[in-house]
Write an enzyme that holds these catalytic residues in place. Sequence first.
Site, PDB file in Angstrom:
ATOM      1  N   GLU A   1      -1.745  75.827  10.296  1.00 30.59           N
ATOM      2  CA  GLU A   1      -1.762  77.135  10.967  1.00 30.59           C
ATOM      3  C   GLU A   1      -2.017  77.013  12.468  1.00 30.59           C
ATOM      4  O   GLU A   1      -2.729  76.113  12.898  1.00 30.59           O
ATOM      5  CB  GLU A   1      -2.934  77.963  10.398  1.00 30.59           C
ATOM      6  CG  GLU A   1      -2.540  78.969   9.362  1.00 30.59           C
ATOM      7  CD  GLU A   1      -1.725  80.129   9.913  1.00 30.59           C
ATOM      8  OE1 GLU A   1      -1.659  80.292  11.144  1.00 30.59           O
ATOM      9  OE2 GLU A   1      -1.152  80.878   9.109  1.00 30.59           O
TER      10      GLU A   1
ATOM     11  N   ASP B   1       2.523  77.452   7.911  1.00 32.86           N
ATOM     12  CA  ASP B   1       2.805  78.690   8.627  1.00 32.86           C
ATOM     13  C   ASP B   1       4.142  78.468   9.362  1.00 32.86           C
ATOM     14  O   ASP B   1       4.578  77.321   9.533  1.00 32.86           O
ATOM     15  CB  ASP B   1       1.659  78.931   9.616  1.00 32.86           C
ATOM     16  CG  ASP B   1       1.911  80.095  10.537  1.00 32.86           C
ATOM     17  OD1 ASP B   1       2.254  81.173  10.031  1.00 32.86           O
ATOM     18  OD2 ASP B   1       1.761  79.933  11.758  1.00 32.86           O
ATOM     19  N   LEU B   2       4.793  79.531   9.743  1.00 31.23           N
ATOM     20  CA  LEU B   2       6.093  79.375  10.429  1.00 31.23           C
ATOM     21  C   LEU B   2       5.940  79.434  11.956  1.00 31.23           C
ATOM     22  O   LEU B   2       6.079  78.420  12.646  1.00 31.23           O
ATOM     23  CB  LEU B   2       7.062  80.459   9.949  1.00 31.23           C
ATOM     24  CG  LEU B   2       8.438  80.455  10.609  1.00 31.23           C
ATOM     25  CD1 LEU B   2       9.210  79.188  10.256  1.00 31.23           C
ATOM     26  CD2 LEU B   2       9.250  81.683  10.181  1.00 31.23           C
TER      27      LEU B   2
ATOM     28  N   GLY C   1       0.238  85.697  13.654  1.00 28.87           N
ATOM     29  CA  GLY C   1      -0.040  85.635  12.219  1.00 28.87           C
ATOM     30  C   GLY C   1      -0.255  87.004  11.583  1.00 28.87           C
ATOM     31  O   GLY C   1      -0.320  87.125  10.369  1.00 28.87           O
TER      32      GLY C   1
HETATM   33  P1  B16 Z   1       8.146  89.936  11.327  1.00 30.07           P
HETATM   34  P2  B16 Z   1       3.600  83.683  10.843  1.00 30.07           P
HETATM   35  C1  B16 Z   1       3.957  86.136  11.888  1.00 30.07           C
HETATM   36  O1  B16 Z   1       4.471  84.919  11.397  1.00 30.07           O
HETATM   37  C2  B16 Z   1       3.902  86.131  13.407  1.00 30.07           C
HETATM   38  O2  B16 Z   1       2.961  85.170  13.862  1.00 30.07           O
HETATM   39  C3  B16 Z   1       3.506  87.482  13.909  1.00 30.07           C
HETATM   40  O3  B16 Z   1       3.483  87.488  15.313  1.00 30.07           O
HETATM   41  C4  B16 Z   1       4.521  88.529  13.384  1.00 30.07           C
HETATM   42  O4  B16 Z   1       4.164  89.826  13.796  1.00 30.07           O
HETATM   43  C5  B16 Z   1       4.546  88.454  11.859  1.00 30.07           C
HETATM   44  O5  B16 Z   1       4.876  87.139  11.447  1.00 30.07           O
HETATM   45  C6  B16 Z   1       5.536  89.427  11.259  1.00 30.07           C
HETATM   46  O6  B16 Z   1       6.835  89.022  11.575  1.00 30.07           O
HETATM   47  O7  B16 Z   1       8.048  91.060  12.293  1.00 30.07           O
HETATM   48  O8  B16 Z   1       9.275  88.973  11.604  1.00 30.07           O
HETATM   49  O9  B16 Z   1       8.123  90.374   9.886  1.00 30.07           O
HETATM   50  O10 B16 Z   1       2.839  83.131  12.018  1.00 30.07           O
HETATM   51  O11 B16 Z   1       2.708  84.230   9.740  1.00 30.07           O
HETATM   52  O12 B16 Z   1       4.662  82.750  10.345  1.00 30.07           O
HETATM   53 MG    MG Z   2       1.651  81.354  13.216  1.00 33.00          MG
END
Ligand code: B16
Ligand code: MG
Length: 227
Positions: free
Chosen positions: A174, A12-13, A49
């Site tokens: 994660e 996960d990022l 996430g």
């Molecule tokens: P964006 P992950 C998720 O990243 C974030 O945890 C979440 O808070 C965010 O709304 C989502 O990406 C969408 O991100 O607005 O930049 O497209 O934790 O899955 O790496």
């Molecule tokens: Mg995350």
Amino acid sequence: MMESYPKAFIFDLDGVITDTSEYHYLAWKKLAAEIGIQIDRDFNEQLKGIGRMESLKRILALDISKEQRTTEEIEELATRKNTHYQELIQSINGSNILPGIEDLLIKVRENNIKIALGSASRNATFVLEQLGLIQYFDYIVNASKVSKGKPDPETFTTAADYFKLPYEACVGIEDATSGVDALNKANMFSVGIGDKTYLAKADYIVSNTSHLDFTEIVKRYKQWKVE
Ligand code: B16
Ligand code: MG
């Protein structure tokens, strides 16, 4: 390589590789305040996430006036949040990589194990470039490649399918409840980073990224495989 070694690590990022979760939180908080909604860190746990539109829906559901918004207005709010977020991530660099992450990426590579990113963020590639980590990744799954976000397993199964690997050969890392649920549904080995209260269902939990140790993860993975 021994057959029981994992064949892919899927990271996960946000909250795992770097703390952009903090920037997502600040951007949502700013957007929410602009439309008269207050959110706090505890509420933010359920946005981690979760994709952009679904996160916005959950915030708008807090609106006590239950103001009706058109699709255009909702799109505008999502875009505005993303603009706030992109302002915040312009200045990130290698110093924003969470402790232990680059060492783990190096170890995984040295063992000829595939590496993928499994993120809901459409900004994922930009963030990996800013951090100087893009070269470690064989494949990147972001929201544009999947139709169902976490907790649906598709983000992770898309990476395994790309590598033509069985799901049980994959380790996922994660920090969010939704991500751990997605990994468990995919029958991948789930490593949770953070508070046990949110991550109780993970196959193996560490309190922060500095405790991620390649040898230990492989040991736990092998125990999980024989169970
Ligand atoms: P964006 P992950 C998720 O990243 C974030 O945890 C979440 O808070 C965010 O709304 C989502 O990406 C969408 O991100 O607005 O930049 O497209 O934790 O899955 O790496
Ligand atoms: Mg995350």
